[in-house]
Design a protein around this motif. Structure first.
Motif, short mmCIF file in Angstrom:
data_model
loop_
_atom_site.label_atom_id
_atom_site.label_comp_id
_atom_site.label_asym_id
_atom_site.label_seq_id
_atom_site.Cartn_x
_atom_site.Cartn_y
_atom_site.Cartn_z
N TRP A 1 0.83 -1.19 0.00
CA TRP A 1 0.00 0.00 0.00
C TRP A 1 0.87 1.24 0.00
O TRP A 1 1.76 1.38 0.83
CB TRP A 1 -0.92 -0.12 1.21
CG TRP A 1 -1.33 1.05 2.00
CD1 TRP A 1 -1.95 2.17 1.58
CD2 TRP A 1 -1.21 1.20 3.43
NE1 TRP A 1 -2.22 3.01 2.64
CE2 TRP A 1 -1.77 2.42 3.78
CE3 TRP A 1 -0.66 0.40 4.43
CZ2 TRP A 1 -1.82 2.88 5.09
CZ3 TRP A 1 -0.72 0.85 5.73
CH2 TRP A 1 -1.29 2.08 6.04
N LYS A 2 0.67 2.10 -1.00
CA LYS A 2 1.36 3.39 -1.06
C LYS A 2 0.49 4.38 -0.30
O LYS A 2 -0.64 4.66 -0.71
CB LYS A 2 1.56 3.87 -2.49
CG LYS A 2 2.39 5.16 -2.53
CD LYS A 2 2.44 5.90 -3.85
CE LYS A 2 2.62 5.13 -5.07
NZ LYS A 2 2.76 5.99 -6.27
N LYS A 3 1.00 4.90 0.81
CA LYS A 3 0.22 5.78 1.67
C LYS A 3 -0.22 7.02 0.89
O LYS A 3 0.59 7.68 0.25
CB LYS A 3 1.04 6.20 2.89
CG LYS A 3 0.30 7.09 3.86
CD LYS A 3 -0.86 6.36 4.49
CE LYS A 3 -1.55 7.27 5.50
NZ LYS A 3 -2.86 6.82 5.85
N GLY A 4 -1.51 7.31 0.93
CA GLY A 4 -2.06 8.48 0.28
C GLY A 4 -2.52 8.26 -1.14
O GLY A 4 -3.03 9.17 -1.78
N GLU A 5 -2.39 7.06 -1.65
CA GLU A 5 -2.78 6.78 -3.03
C GLU A 5 -4.28 7.04 -3.24
O GLU A 5 -4.68 7.56 -4.28
CB GLU A 5 -2.43 5.35 -3.40
CG GLU A 5 -2.39 5.10 -4.87
CD GLU A 5 -1.63 3.83 -5.22
OE1 GLU A 5 -0.94 3.85 -6.24
OE2 GLU A 5 -1.74 2.84 -4.48
N SER A 6 -5.10 6.71 -2.25
CA SER A 6 -6.54 6.96 -2.35
C SER A 6 -6.92 8.36 -1.88
O SER A 6 -7.74 9.02 -2.50
CB SER A 6 -7.33 5.95 -1.51
OG SER A 6 -7.09 4.65 -1.96
N SER A 7 -6.33 8.80 -0.78
CA SER A 7 -6.74 10.06 -0.15
C SER A 7 -6.02 11.29 -0.70
O SER A 7 -6.48 12.41 -0.49
CB SER A 7 -6.47 9.99 1.35
OG SER A 7 -5.07 9.92 1.60
N GLY A 8 -4.88 11.09 -1.36
CA GLY A 8 -4.07 12.22 -1.81
C GLY A 8 -3.10 12.70 -0.74
O GLY A 8 -2.30 13.61 -0.98
N ALA B 1 -3.16 15.21 6.55
CA ALA B 1 -3.78 14.26 7.48
C ALA B 1 -3.29 12.87 7.14
O ALA B 1 -3.12 12.53 5.97
CB ALA B 1 -5.30 14.34 7.37
N THR B 2 -3.10 12.05 8.15
CA THR B 2 -2.61 10.70 7.94
C THR B 2 -3.67 9.65 8.20
O THR B 2 -3.71 8.63 7.54
CB THR B 2 -1.39 10.46 8.86
OG1 THR B 2 -0.33 11.32 8.43
CG2 THR B 2 -0.91 9.03 8.80
N CYS B 3 -4.53 9.89 9.16
CA CYS B 3 -5.50 8.87 9.58
C CYS B 3 -6.66 8.75 8.59
O CYS B 3 -7.16 9.75 8.08
CB CYS B 3 -6.03 9.22 10.97
SG CYS B 3 -7.09 7.92 11.64
N PHE C 1 -10.34 16.15 6.40
CA PHE C 1 -11.12 15.78 5.23
C PHE C 1 -12.25 14.86 5.68
O PHE C 1 -12.21 14.30 6.77
CB PHE C 1 -10.27 15.13 4.13
CG PHE C 1 -9.64 13.81 4.52
CD1 PHE C 1 -10.31 12.61 4.32
CD2 PHE C 1 -8.36 13.76 5.04
CE1 PHE C 1 -9.74 11.39 4.67
CE2 PHE C 1 -7.77 12.56 5.39
CZ PHE C 1 -8.46 11.36 5.20
N ASP C 2 -13.26 14.73 4.83
CA ASP C 2 -14.39 13.84 5.11
C ASP C 2 -14.05 12.46 4.53
O ASP C 2 -13.97 12.29 3.31
CB ASP C 2 -15.65 14.41 4.46
CG ASP C 2 -16.85 13.49 4.63
OD1 ASP C 2 -16.79 12.53 5.42
OD2 ASP C 2 -17.88 13.75 3.98
N PRO C 3 -13.87 11.47 5.40
CA PRO C 3 -13.50 10.12 4.91
C PRO C 3 -14.52 9.53 3.95
O PRO C 3 -14.15 8.85 2.99
CB PRO C 3 -13.41 9.29 6.17
CG PRO C 3 -13.43 10.22 7.31
CD PRO C 3 -13.97 11.53 6.84
N ASP C 4 -15.82 9.80 4.18
CA ASP C 4 -16.85 9.25 3.27
C ASP C 4 -16.68 9.78 1.85
O ASP C 4 -16.85 9.05 0.88
CB ASP C 4 -18.25 9.57 3.79
CG ASP C 4 -18.56 8.85 5.09
OD1 ASP C 4 -17.89 7.84 5.38
OD2 ASP C 4 -19.47 9.30 5.80
N THR C 5 -16.33 11.06 1.74
CA THR C 5 -16.13 11.67 0.43
C THR C 5 -14.86 11.15 -0.23
O THR C 5 -14.86 10.78 -1.40
CB THR C 5 -16.05 13.21 0.55
OG1 THR C 5 -17.25 13.68 1.15
CG2 THR C 5 -15.85 13.87 -0.79
#
Length: 148
Positions: A73-80, A108-110, A140-144
């Protein structure tokens, strides 16, 4: 890709300048402690297999191994919220990695949207240990972001 030699039994070699020889556990993982390079805040604790550690060193972007997903898993790949590695340290017996990172995106990391995964404290309440949220600021909003 970088390949790591087995850790040396000679402590003087293991603890001095020389090759990085991480001591992976029985599952092929090493613990990674991740802090913000600017203020030292503890952001997360994760695990890395040899491939994740090699990719992190080679690319300068944090990669981990997800035990729950059983995948790299590359951290931030989904969240940016990519983590650019500013420094990598290894402990004295090379069984733990410390990454000092700069977080992109929302800083943000979590996955909950908070800066750090350590947003709760443990408190004793009438003899019962409870968790109490001490940082409820969501970057950020995790659902979004994750479409949950």
């Amino acid at each position: 890709m970088i390949e790591f030699a087995a850790p040396s039994a000679d402590k003087s070699i293991l603890e001095d300048n020389g090759p990085l020889t991480p001591k992976f556990d029985a599952h092929g993982l090493v613990t990674a402690v991740v802090t913000d390079h600017r203020d030292g805040e503890l952001l997360m604790v994760a695990h890395m297999n040899a491939e994740a550690l090699a990719l992190t060193i080679e690319t300068g972007l944090a990669h981990y191994y997800s035990r729950s997903r059983k995948a790299l898993w590359k951290k931030g790949e989904s969240s940016g919220n990519m983590q650019t590695v500013k420094e990598i340290r290894v402990d004295c017996d090379q069984d733990a990695i410390w990454l000092k990172v700069e977080v992109a995106g929302h800083d943000a990391t979590c996955h909950t949207g908070r800066r750090s995964c350590f947003y709760r404290s443990v408190q004793l309440d009438n003899g019962e240990a409870k968790t109490v949220i001490t940082d409820d600021h969501r970057h950020f909003d995790p659902d979004t972001v994750y479409g949950v």
